[in-house]
Design an enzyme around this catalytic site. Structure first.
Site, PDB file in Angstrom:
ATOM      1  N   GLU A 117       0.805  -1.214   0.000  1.00  0.00           N
ATOM      2  CA  GLU A 117       0.000   0.000   0.000  1.00  0.00           C
ATOM      3  C   GLU A 117       0.843   1.271   0.000  1.00  0.00           C
ATOM      4  O   GLU A 117       0.467   2.271  -0.623  1.00  0.00           O
ATOM      5  CB  GLU A 117      -0.956   0.020   1.194  1.00  0.00           C
ATOM      6  CG  GLU A 117      -2.115  -0.969   1.104  1.00  0.00           C
ATOM      7  CD  GLU A 117      -1.781  -2.374   1.580  1.00  0.00           C
ATOM      8  OE1 GLU A 117      -0.605  -2.631   1.919  1.00  0.00           O
ATOM      9  OE2 GLU A 117      -2.692  -3.221   1.616  1.00  0.00           O
ATOM     10  N   HIS A 157     -10.222  -4.466  10.994  1.00  0.00           N
ATOM     11  CA  HIS A 157     -10.974  -4.415   9.734  1.00  0.00           C
ATOM     12  C   HIS A 157     -12.316  -3.714   9.927  1.00  0.00           C
ATOM     13  O   HIS A 157     -13.270  -3.998   9.207  1.00  0.00           O
ATOM     14  CB  HIS A 157     -11.225  -5.816   9.172  1.00  0.00           C
ATOM     15  CG  HIS A 157     -10.021  -6.492   8.588  1.00  0.00           C
ATOM     16  ND1 HIS A 157      -9.021  -7.006   9.349  1.00  0.00           N
ATOM     17  CD2 HIS A 157      -9.654  -6.717   7.299  1.00  0.00           C
ATOM     18  CE1 HIS A 157      -8.093  -7.558   8.573  1.00  0.00           C
ATOM     19  NE2 HIS A 157      -8.446  -7.384   7.323  1.00  0.00           N
TER      20      HIS A 157
HETATM   21  C1  LIG Z   1      -1.823  -4.362   4.838  1.00  0.00           C
HETATM   22  C2  LIG Z   1      -2.928  -5.229   4.379  1.00  0.00           C
HETATM   23  N1  LIG Z   1      -3.286  -5.209   3.087  1.00  0.00           N
HETATM   24  C3  LIG Z   1      -4.265  -5.997   2.626  1.00  0.00           C
HETATM   25  C4  LIG Z   1      -4.945  -6.831   3.467  1.00  0.00           C
HETATM   26  C5  LIG Z   1      -6.090  -7.711   2.954  1.00  0.00           C
HETATM   27  N2  LIG Z   1      -5.671  -9.089   2.851  1.00  0.00           N
HETATM   28  C6  LIG Z   1      -5.852  -9.964   3.845  1.00  0.00           C
HETATM   29  S1  LIG Z   1      -5.159 -11.451   3.534  1.00  0.00           S
HETATM   30  C7  LIG Z   1      -4.612 -10.936   2.026  1.00  0.00           C
HETATM   31  C8  LIG Z   1      -3.831 -11.867   1.166  1.00  0.00           C
HETATM   32  C9  LIG Z   1      -2.603 -12.329   1.859  1.00  0.00           C
HETATM   33  O1  LIG Z   1      -1.892 -13.197   1.056  1.00  0.00           O
HETATM   34  P1  LIG Z   1      -0.751 -14.078   1.668  1.00  0.00           P
HETATM   35  O2  LIG Z   1       0.182 -13.236   2.460  1.00  0.00           O
HETATM   36  O3  LIG Z   1      -0.146 -14.865   0.580  1.00  0.00           O
HETATM   37  O4  LIG Z   1      -1.481 -15.015   2.715  1.00  0.00           O
HETATM   38  P2  LIG Z   1      -2.551 -16.164   2.431  1.00  0.00           P
HETATM   39  O5  LIG Z   1      -3.904 -15.527   2.554  1.00  0.00           O
HETATM   40  O6  LIG Z   1      -2.296 -16.722   1.089  1.00  0.00           O
HETATM   41  O7  LIG Z   1      -2.318 -17.137   3.527  1.00  0.00           O
HETATM   42  C10 LIG Z   1      -4.964  -9.619   1.779  1.00  0.00           C
HETATM   43  C11 LIG Z   1      -4.671  -8.883   0.553  1.00  0.00           C
HETATM   44  C12 LIG Z   1      -4.577  -6.819   4.821  1.00  0.00           C
HETATM   45  N3  LIG Z   1      -5.210  -7.557   5.736  1.00  0.00           N
HETATM   46  N4  LIG Z   1      -3.559  -6.023   5.243  1.00  0.00           N
END
Ligand SMILES: Cc1ncc(C[n+]2csc(CCOP(=O)(O)OP(=O)(O)O)c2C)c(N)n1
Ligand SMILES: Cc1ncc(C[n+]2csc(CCOP(=O)(O)OP(=O)(O)O)c2C)c(N)n1
Ligand SMILES: [Mg+2]
Ligand SMILES: [Mg+2]
Lengths: 318, 338, 338, 318
Positions: free
Chosen positions: C69, C138
């Site tokens: 971000e 959230h």
């Molecule tokens: C700073 C931030 N940006 C976006 C999100 C929204 N979000 C939650 S989980 C996720 C994907 C995370 O991907 P990854 O790190 O690969 O973990 P996975 O869900 O695959 O275990 C996103 C974009 C968040 N919680 N925090």
């Protein structure tokens, strides 16, 4: 690793699998307040990781997807389930919820709602271990998507510069929500990038129990003994949606991946276990998980008293 | 009693605290200074507050960091969860931006999310204040932003005794505390009791006592207000000047009791003209002690712009003693002619 | 006139804007969705607001990003300085922490630091709001933090027409605008004029007209307040309900004129109980229209804690229609017995 | 590169050097409102960099230490000096000051008070150039200390993932304030780390004018032609304090480094220039710099009108 060493891990992994399924079922029944991110596919790796750790000397921080890690570190399953269900008997009386599981008593310091937010916190656990000479280490577990967060990169550098006993763990399931890891990191793997920071780094396959145990053991020992950071990247499948209920229309049906727990079972069978033994372990684990989640679901909702208590404590407006 | 500057009082408080408690570590950029540089003397922080700590307590407890505020503030937060008592120096409060998630979501919420299963003895010392042409990114007084966030304690000392005392209280607090030190006040001198006693969070101070109006001000504005009060004395106007010292928790009792006596409220705030400290105090008094107010409360704040660099521009932006005097006089006149 | 949800109104506004102006790009996580994933359909953002834009305008203008971000909000800011009009989706306002420097110091201050030599047509759309057990990271409604920062415009639509209209105004604004969309309102339906006209920043709306009190509320709280107003009607109490729609700039004229008529002010704010929107409005009215107030103004806000997860806890935390009704009744009683 | 090509660069580099000395002198006289961070030692590299760029198609963002870059990109020296002095004729009427020089008209988009803060902004300039097909590129200039900031790492990844025409430029002077680059980055060089991100990266010596020109030309052309990011790390000495007036007690006197401008002069002499020619160029540059700074110093202070104008524009409290 003997068969007798592997069986409890198999049991624990299945306990986590069944626990997640129970949570999913309650979610569909409307009993889970928030959206849950299940760890289906990562259970094997997570029990292998935590088999090499011991809280509260070692402290793990995890992402939004941490039910399995909290359980693998030894948090009370009823209290974990109750927290996910937002109930009075939850780890934090249901104030935190599915993304905020804290069980520092057993070495699960915290999970996190902010992608990557947990990573600097684990550096803090490593600093405490180093300064207070506890012999423990910090462990920061995150997804592939988190490896693109600034705070995560900074912490890699910080851990190298300050020589912190910190293990970075990447659960690479190839996806961050609907976005592929390959796209998001320009085709560069987390392990390769970590090496650019001067970190010792290895990769493991999340369906290979002996490989996971061996590599984690080697890296944890190295971190513990040298006091320096290292990184392990585990390839794990994401066997379900980003959250439970995610329709995953962005993902083609064709990309289905082998289930690590079936691979684990094959390993046990090859090592001499019988199908009946495996079946018994699984049935037992499933029953235990069901009992824990059911017990939690009988508890009352978080109370407004808990909220009022914090409002008084924290001050603010008159 | 010894006379010393805020800088020296803070330095002495660090020495006292660190000598008494092995779990206290100090973390920040250039706070020992010269890390990895051959030869040369200790810097002791860009404002000299941590001078000598490195030599005395060693690099294990006085930790120079890369320019990585997010990760070292997060590290300090995690360390506070696991047995250490970190004091972090964030060079300028303007830099909270790069570390804000670790403050907003991690440090502030951790104890709540743990439902109190651990204390979080984290202290973030940072600087604030315009007046030296440090421009838009090295002059902000961002306590108003942090005071909005449940879980954080926020304090703004204006004297050497309060600076040392609030630091001691902060280290002893189970909740994370952010201390805003005004850059323009580091050389400000005052009397300090030899044992540098802790100043409880949430207790304001009545700086001058009077009848005509209640003036609330902190940080450098407390001193500007004090000058205004002195100049009004000559005209026979006496003022209750309150330095709340901490913003969260806020000593509303002290403020309310004063307004009940004077009926007039002026809040001076270098932070922001919109939704900051001044608005919080005025709103609280208007809501809870409306009947005590004899006239409209007044906020003396800078205009709603970033902080200008050039001398005349910055001077025009900042509230000064004469702005405060004028505001108090206008308030009192207004009442007389109402 | 068409009836549609806030989600669809926003989607249509994007379509209109992008079709009319090639320099508009949309930037964020999963906003086309499925980047680099073989097969499968477009996601269109986790709340579905940007659905179909990727297919229609191509990946050059609908840009899926890594979870970074700070860098993509900074990129959007730099792009706005150099000829593009970026609309950024920040998935949850709780995530401003990781990008806060780029908002606080870069986007907010750029035009001032350039002394107006360029416009900064940057729009950041983000979400807010509790009520669905999304928990402490959230659910926050952080408009109060951003409204403190000079240089940012801040708006909080509560209807489909306002959501589309404010987005259009935001894209046309020379200053950076942050739009807070309430997660709980995406499915909320209302009538929208076919050309989705722009809603000027800084113009509030009188939602209901009455005599007894002025109630100011935005986002989801506007709807809770509307329910409260309806329930009071039955008792013969009529209310001026004002949805200011934008916080910066704030339509104080509308609010002040109403208070001059009713003498009573209630501000409902899901954001924060300390130094946020409610305090800013109450302070402004108390300072500038003190004489119009017949009784103490009232703030209806959550308590000063992070947002609880469990259903009963979260319900207790949030203001609801009945909380607002009770506050209004208490205010009016208080006056009667005063 | 012929002698005739090099002479204007030599002149420009000396102009910047002299400009900084004039600012330093006015600072001592009390005429400069804020603390100034001089670029002494980086002039050669900066003119070599900017010789390969052309605003406003190309847009450069810089750090707190950007007087030289703004001048090298062609910003009006009187307006730059007036901004540093906080005067009405400054680039921004003195509202911004020494750390906030903006001359987008000539391709210097902005400098920055936040270490690393300028880097994502340059990615934005690259995105505009790419989307609007201007043929330009974005250039993010930063110090070695900035390379430990999360936003900088993120931008490296972002530029690779999105394929942005963005050149990262590290002026490695071995120090971030009083802290050594070696300590702060755990002994890993910015170039090595950038390669871990998949960036094309090269290193240049800040005293080697032909090397700087050649390498910058190659990387700028590559970024322009492929539309992909790259990085150049320049070793430059920090010939003075972190800011003017910094006593540098943390630095031993022994670590003095060669002056790139003397090395540049040697190059010219070797290429056939005479000492007299060099002297004439330097004298001219110094006189021009003095004239510009002196003219700026005769202007009036920023006005409260400028502040009032912005207060009205930006709204806020009634
Ligand atoms: C700073 C931030 N940006 C976006 C999100 C929204 N979000 C939650 S989980 C996720 C994907 C995370 O991907 P990854 O790190 O690969 O973990 P996975 O869900 O695959 O275990 C996103 C974009 C968040 N919680 N925090
Ligand atoms: C985010 C942030 N942290 C700290 C500072 C204070 N600061 C200003 S310059 C500087 C050192 C920067 O070092 P480097 O990037 O190597 O640039 P140099 O000064 O050597 O040119 C520091 C720590 C800042 N301005 N912003
Ligand atoms: Mg993933
Ligand atoms: Mg440097």
């Amino acid at each position: 690793m003997t068969l007798d060493d592997l069986k409890p891990l198999f049991e624990k992994a299945h306990f986590i699998r069944a626990f997640e399924h129970e949570i999913a079922a309650l979610s569909e029944a409307g009993d889970v307040p928030g959206l849950v991110h299940l760890c289906l596919g990562a259970e094997l790796f997570e029990v292998a990781l935590c088999a090499n750790l011991e809280g509260p000397g070692d402290q793990v921080t995890g992402s939004h997807r941490s039910h399995g890690l909290a359980l693998a570190m030894g948090a009370d399953p009823v209290a974990v389930a109750a927290e996910i269900l937002g109930r009075t008997g939850g780890l934090s009386e249901g104030l935190g919820g599915t993304q905020h599981l804290l069980a520092p008593e057993v070495g699960f310091l915290t999970s996190n709602g902010i992608v990557g937010g947990q990573v600097p916190l684990a550096a803090g656990a490593a600093l405490s271990a180093k300064t207070l000479k506890t012999g423990g280490i910090g462990v920061a577990v995150m997804g592939d998507g988190a490896t693109n967060q600034g705070a995560v990169f900074e912490t890699m550098n910080l851990a190298v510069a300050l020589k912190l006993p910190l293990l970075f763990v990447i659960e690479n399931n190839g996806l961050g929500q609907s976005t592929s890891a390959h796209y998001a990191s320009g085709g560069i793997s987390p392990m390769a990038r970590a090496r650019g920071f001067g970190l010792a780094a290895s990769h493991v396959e999340g369906g290979d129990i002996t490989g996971c145990l061996k590599t984690v053991d080697r890296l944890v020992s190295w971190v513990r003994e040298t006091g320096s950071p290292a990184l392990v990247e585990a390839s794990v499948p994401r066997l379900s949606g980003h959250y439970h209920g995610d329709e995953q229309l962005y993902r083609s049906a064709a990309d289905s991946q082998p289930d690590p727990l079936e691979q684990f079972e094959d390993t046990l069978l090859r090592a001499g276990a019988t199908a009946t033994e495996c079946h018994t372990i699984k049935t037992g684990a499933h029953a235990a998980a069901k009992a824990a989640v059911t017990a939690a679901n009988q508890q009352a909702d978080t109370s407004d008293e808990a909220v009022a208590r914090w409002a008084t404590r924290l001050g603010g407006a008159a | 009693m010894t006379r010393m500057s805020i800088r020296d009082a803070l330095n002495r408080a660090h020495q006292d605290l660190m000598a008494a408690d092995d779990t206290i570590v100090v973390i920040g950029e250039d706070i020992a200074g010269g890390a990895g540089v051959k030869g040369g003397a200790e810097l002791g922080g860009v404002f000299g507050v941590t001078r000598g700590l490195g030599a005395k307590f060693g690099e294990g407890r006085v930790i120079d960091t890369p320019i990585s505020e997010a990760s070292f503030i997060g590290m300090a937060t995690g360390a506070a969860m696991t047995g250490l008592k970190p004091i972090v120096e964030l060079m300028f409060s303007d830099f909270i931006g790069v570390a804000f998630d670790q403050i907003l979501n991690q440090a502030a919420k951790a104890r709540f999310l743990a439902n109190g299963r651990f204390d979080l003895p984290l202290v973030i010392r940072t600087t604030m204040g315009a007046g030296d042409s440090s421009a838009a990114m090295h002059s902000q007084s961002l306590y108003g932003v942090l005071a909005q966030i449940p879980g954080l304690m926020v304090a703004c000392p204006s004297t050497p005794a309060d600076a040392a005392g609030l630091l001691k209280a902060a280290v002893g607090s189970p909740d994370p505390v952010v201390l805003f030190e005004h850059k323009g006040l580091y050389g400000h001198e005052g009397d300090v009791a030899d044992d540098l006693p802790a100043v409880p969070l949430g207790k304001g101070r009545l700086v001058t006592e009077g009848e005509s109006a209640t003036v609330v001000a902190l940080g450098a504005m407390r001193h500007a207000a004090e000058a205004a009060v002195t100049s009004l004395e000559a005209r026979g106007i006496s003022i209750d000047l309150i330095d709340p010292r901490t913003i969260v928790p806020l000593d509303l009792t002290l403020i309310a009791n004063s307004v009940k006596k004077t009926g007039h409220l002026v809040v001076v705030d270098e932070g922001t003209d919109f939704g900051g400290f001044a608005d919080a105090v005025i709103s609280a008094v208007a809501r809870d002690h409306f009947g005590a107010l004899k006239a409209a409360p007044v906020a003396v704040t800078p205009p709603h712009t970033p902080i200008p660099y050039g001398r005349a521009g910055e001077h025009a932006w900042l509230p000064h003693a004469d702005t405060i005097t004028a505001a108090i006089l206008a308030l009192l006149d207004m009442q007389e002619t109402a």
